[in-house]
Design an enzyme around this catalytic site. Sequence first.
Site: not given
Ligand code: HPA
Ligand code: ZN
Length: 348
Positions: A27, A286-287, A208, A205
């Site tokens: 992201h 991811d982040d 998770e 997504h």
């Molecule tokens: N999951 C859901 N939304 C998100 C994520 C994630 O890992 N990272 C940034 N937005």
């Molecule tokens: Zn993500």
Amino acid sequence: MNNLAEFPRQKLPQLLRAMPKAELHVHIEGTLEPELIFALAQRNGIALPYTSVEALRAAYAFTDLQSFLDIYYAGAGVLQHEQDFFDLAMAYFRRAAADRIVHAELFFDPQTHTARGVPIQTVIAGLARACNTAEAELGISSALILCFLRHLSEADAFQTLEQALPYRQHFIGVGLDSGERGNPPEKFARVFARCRELGLHIVAHAGEEGPAQYIRDALDLLGAQRIDHGVRCVEDTQLVERLARQRIPLTVCPLSNVKLRVFDTLAAHNMATLLGAGLCVTVNSDDPAYFGGYLNQNFLETFNALPDLDAGHAIQLALNSFEASFVPEDRKARWRAELSRTVQQVAQ
Ligand code: HPA
Ligand code: ZN
């Protein structure tokens, strides 16, 4: 070297760093480092509720997905001008080049910005300019994927799609992110049907924090071509078989999974199980500004924590990242050849 079993284990970190790879789950707002948050806050005359970079970083102690999202959406508030989005993405691309990323498909969250009064045109123009500059100056190819925030309404997603359509040539697909629990794929089935009509690639997504059923629904109700995360697929044996048979890629993010408590530790991560089941698994960050590492850090720490993973798995993960990317086959073939040269060189 013809036999991978002979690959010296002590050279595994070198291989992980040097191998060409694609990143498919990052992201761009999640690459916003505390230093850049402070620099942009100053440039844009915004007061921050933290006194220093260290104080901000100290707030990055997450207990679950939502506790992260609260801080992540607040951090993005310093992004106001086209140049801010350009600077953000260029900072990511420079790190990506250092990690030997040859191709990146970047998620962006327009609703995080339009809700604050930043026009979608500002967001997309800055990011698209960075993608062009990264290709010209760093040799990295890239593409943008627009994500809908699933905690917002279907109507909001439709409105965002309408706002984005004048810039259709700048993004290749759509995704679905934000809080998963209580926001099932079916909420966005009609939006994604419209996106498919528009010829957009579809990712989502799922699995998770949410159950394996959300992965099934992302495939069947949204038409997802890739599943982001997807680690909870193991709770449904038939689903795992289907994912393997259909070569549906999972974009797995090991450091993220530990920081957001999907797994207690990296040693407890199911990466080796997923690979063992023949799934098209990829490794992603991811982040990375929030989760303690960019792509190579994810590779290095995961392989360090899971002794079952060897050079064969490393190569498979790089190959999977190429296979799972939305690029023409001839480019994938070039990357595979480059990977094979790198393996030979590192093994020598
Ligand atoms: N999951 C859901 N939304 C998100 C994520 C994630 O890992 N990272 C940034 N937005
Ligand atoms: Zn993500």
